[in-house]
Design a protein around this motif. Structure first.
Motif, PDB file in Angstrom:
ATOM      1  N   ILE A   1       0.834  -1.203   0.000  1.00 22.30           N
ATOM      2  CA  ILE A   1       0.000   0.000   0.000  1.00 22.30           C
ATOM      3  C   ILE A   1       0.874   1.262   0.000  1.00 22.30           C
ATOM      4  N   CYS A   2       1.880   1.265   0.879  1.00 22.49           N
ATOM      5  CA  CYS A   2       2.739   2.461   0.991  1.00 22.49           C
ATOM      6  C   CYS A   2       3.584   2.674  -0.259  1.00 22.49           C
ATOM      7  N   GLN A   3       4.064   1.582  -0.858  1.00 18.30           N
ATOM      8  CA  GLN A   3       4.827   1.735  -2.102  1.00 18.30           C
ATOM      9  C   GLN A   3       3.940   2.263  -3.222  1.00 18.30           C
ATOM     10  N   ASP A   4       2.706   1.734  -3.308  1.00 17.82           N
ATOM     11  CA  ASP A   4       1.791   2.136  -4.379  1.00 17.82           C
ATOM     12  C   ASP A   4       1.396   3.606  -4.285  1.00 17.82           C
ATOM     13  N   TRP A   5       1.247   4.117  -3.030  1.00 21.95           N
ATOM     14  CA  TRP A   5       0.674   5.457  -2.875  1.00 21.95           C
ATOM     15  C   TRP A   5       1.622   6.475  -2.268  1.00 21.95           C
ATOM     16  N   LEU A   6       2.713   6.008  -1.656  1.00 24.14           N
ATOM     17  CA  LEU A   6       3.680   6.944  -1.077  1.00 24.14           C
ATOM     18  C   LEU A   6       5.084   6.753  -1.637  1.00 24.14           C
ATOM     19  N   GLY A   7       5.312   5.606  -2.288  1.00 22.25           N
ATOM     20  CA  GLY A   7       6.626   5.337  -2.853  1.00 22.25           C
ATOM     21  C   GLY A   7       7.672   4.952  -1.828  1.00 22.25           C
ATOM     22  N   GLU A   8       7.230   4.409  -0.708  1.00 18.51           N
ATOM     23  CA  GLU A   8       8.181   4.003   0.335  1.00 18.51           C
ATOM     24  C   GLU A   8       7.613   2.824   1.113  1.00 18.51           C
ATOM     25  N   ASP A   9       8.512   2.065   1.778  1.00 15.76           N
ATOM     26  CA  ASP A   9       8.073   0.947   2.601  1.00 15.76           C
ATOM     27  C   ASP A   9       7.600   1.440   3.957  1.00 15.76           C
ATOM     28  N   MET A  10       6.886   0.558   4.639  1.00 18.16           N
ATOM     29  CA  MET A  10       6.426   0.879   5.994  1.00 18.16           C
ATOM     30  C   MET A  10       7.228   0.142   7.051  1.00 18.16           C
TER      31      MET A  10
ATOM     32  N   ILE B   1       3.681  -1.332  17.307  1.00 14.65           N
ATOM     33  CA  ILE B   1       2.705  -0.702  16.424  1.00 14.65           C
ATOM     34  C   ILE B   1       3.432   0.268  15.483  1.00 14.65           C
ATOM     35  N   GLN B   2       3.127   0.173  14.200  1.00 22.25           N
ATOM     36  CA  GLN B   2       3.711   1.100  13.218  1.00 22.25           C
ATOM     37  C   GLN B   2       2.569   1.864  12.532  1.00 22.25           C
ATOM     38  N   ILE B   3       2.754   3.157  12.379  1.00 24.18           N
ATOM     39  CA  ILE B   3       1.694   3.991  11.793  1.00 24.18           C
ATOM     40  C   ILE B   3       2.248   4.794  10.624  1.00 24.18           C
ATOM     41  N   LYS B   4       1.518   4.777   9.532  1.00 24.30           N
ATOM     42  CA  LYS B   4       1.844   5.658   8.399  1.00 24.30           C
ATOM     43  C   LYS B   4       0.663   6.612   8.234  1.00 24.30           C
ATOM     44  N   GLU B   5       0.929   7.884   8.476  1.00 25.45           N
ATOM     45  CA  GLU B   5      -0.135   8.877   8.445  1.00 25.45           C
ATOM     46  C   GLU B   5      -0.429   9.345   7.019  1.00 25.45           C
ATOM     47  N   GLN B   6      -1.620   9.829   6.833  1.00 29.75           N
ATOM     48  CA  GLN B   6      -2.034  10.562   5.637  1.00 29.75           C
ATOM     49  C   GLN B   6      -1.742   9.819   4.336  1.00 29.75           C
ATOM     50  N   ILE B   7      -2.316   8.658   4.196  1.00 27.84           N
ATOM     51  CA  ILE B   7      -2.251   7.940   2.917  1.00 27.84           C
ATOM     52  C   ILE B   7      -3.497   8.311   2.124  1.00 27.84           C
ATOM     53  N   ASN B   8      -3.316   8.786   0.913  1.00 32.16           N
ATOM     54  CA  ASN B   8      -4.427   9.202   0.062  1.00 32.16           C
ATOM     55  C   ASN B   8      -4.482   8.303  -1.165  1.00 32.16           C
ATOM     56  N   ILE B   9      -5.557   7.546  -1.269  1.00 32.39           N
ATOM     57  CA  ILE B   9      -5.777   6.680  -2.420  1.00 32.39           C
ATOM     58  C   ILE B   9      -6.778   7.371  -3.336  1.00 32.39           C
ATOM     59  N   LYS B  10      -6.404   7.532  -4.600  1.00 34.53           N
ATOM     60  CA  LYS B  10      -7.262   8.271  -5.528  1.00 34.53           C
ATOM     61  C   LYS B  10      -7.623   7.411  -6.746  1.00 34.53           C
ATOM     62  N   SER B  11      -8.822   7.628  -7.235  1.00 34.17           N
ATOM     63  CA  SER B  11      -9.267   6.996  -8.482  1.00 34.17           C
ATOM     64  C   SER B  11     -10.349   7.878  -9.075  1.00 34.17           C
ATOM     65  N   GLY B  12     -10.023   8.555 -10.201  1.00 36.37           N
ATOM     66  CA  GLY B  12     -10.965   9.493 -10.781  1.00 36.37           C
ATOM     67  C   GLY B  12     -11.217  10.630  -9.804  1.00 36.37           C
TER      68      GLY B  12
END
Length: 210
Positions: A42-51, A64-75
């Motif tokens: 997920i992080c590679q697809d939308w942020l370009g980095e590993d988690m 616990i690991q948290i990645k903030e503010q992931i935005n998935i867009k389609s149209g």
């Protein structure tokens, strides 16, 4: 409309009225099911980095690991959330299991202690989750005490759930067993490592949020 869609939409509507903070989506499951591999996908697809770090050793993720503010867009659709990767949940953690994998005595005991603390933290964090994605290894029997414990905790909290049957690229993968084990939830089969069927997984998330 499938069950998890209904539950998620109800949850989103409630959150809108509460003006709640950003959604938290948690990845849960037993050790080595592929939670961190999916988080990295997920992080590679939308942020370009590993988690996080992935390995064949159980309980690699112990905090616990948290990645903030992931935005998935389609149209014109967009889903914004915080992704929470949790330590694998186990009903038994024995440091001797790590010795058998080649770890030294002190390291094995340390890992067992950290893994036990990680299980406790994972359960505690359930109260912070808006949605939970359960990641199961589809090559293994889903009727385990660990999986039943996880499902029971989620049902008690009425948290929307999507089950992922991971590792579908392997020959022993059997998605039907997972569907039969937990018919009350929707199941999507993927290979987080290969990226197989990952678009269906994202589509499920879009449908849930819109």
């Amino acid at each position: 409309m499938i069950n998890f869609v209904k539950k998620f939409i109800n949850k989103v509507i409630k959150n809108m009225f509460k003006k709640k903070k950003q959604l938290k989506i948690g990845l849960y499951g037993p050790p080595n099911g592929g939670k961190t591999t999916l988080a990295n996908r997920i992080c590679q697809d939308w942020l370009g980095e590993d988690m996080g770090v992935v390995s064949g050793m159980a309980h690699e993720t112990r905090e616990i690991q948290i990645k903030e503010q992931i935005n998935i867009k389609s149209g014109n659709k967009e889903l914004s959330f915080s992704l929470v990767d949790t330590p694998g949940i186990a009903t038994k953690i024995d440091y001797e299991d790590f010795l058998k994998k080649g770890m030294k005595d002190n390291d094995a005991k340390k890992r067992a202690k950290e893994a036990t603390r990680g299980v406790i933290d994972s359960i505690k964090w359930l109260d912070n989750m808006d949605v939970v994605i359960i990641v199961l290894d589809s090559t293994k029997d889903p009727y385990s005490q660990v999986n039943i414990t996880i499902i029971g905790n989620l049902a008690a909290r009425n948290i929307p759930v999507l089950i992922i049957g991971n590792k579908t690229d392997l020959k022993r993968s059997d998605l039907k067993r997972i569907k039969n084990a937990f018919p009350q939830y929707d199941v999507v089969g993927i290979s987080a490592k290969k990226g197989n069927n990952i678009d269906e997984f994202y589509e499920a998330m879009f449908v849930l949020a819109n």
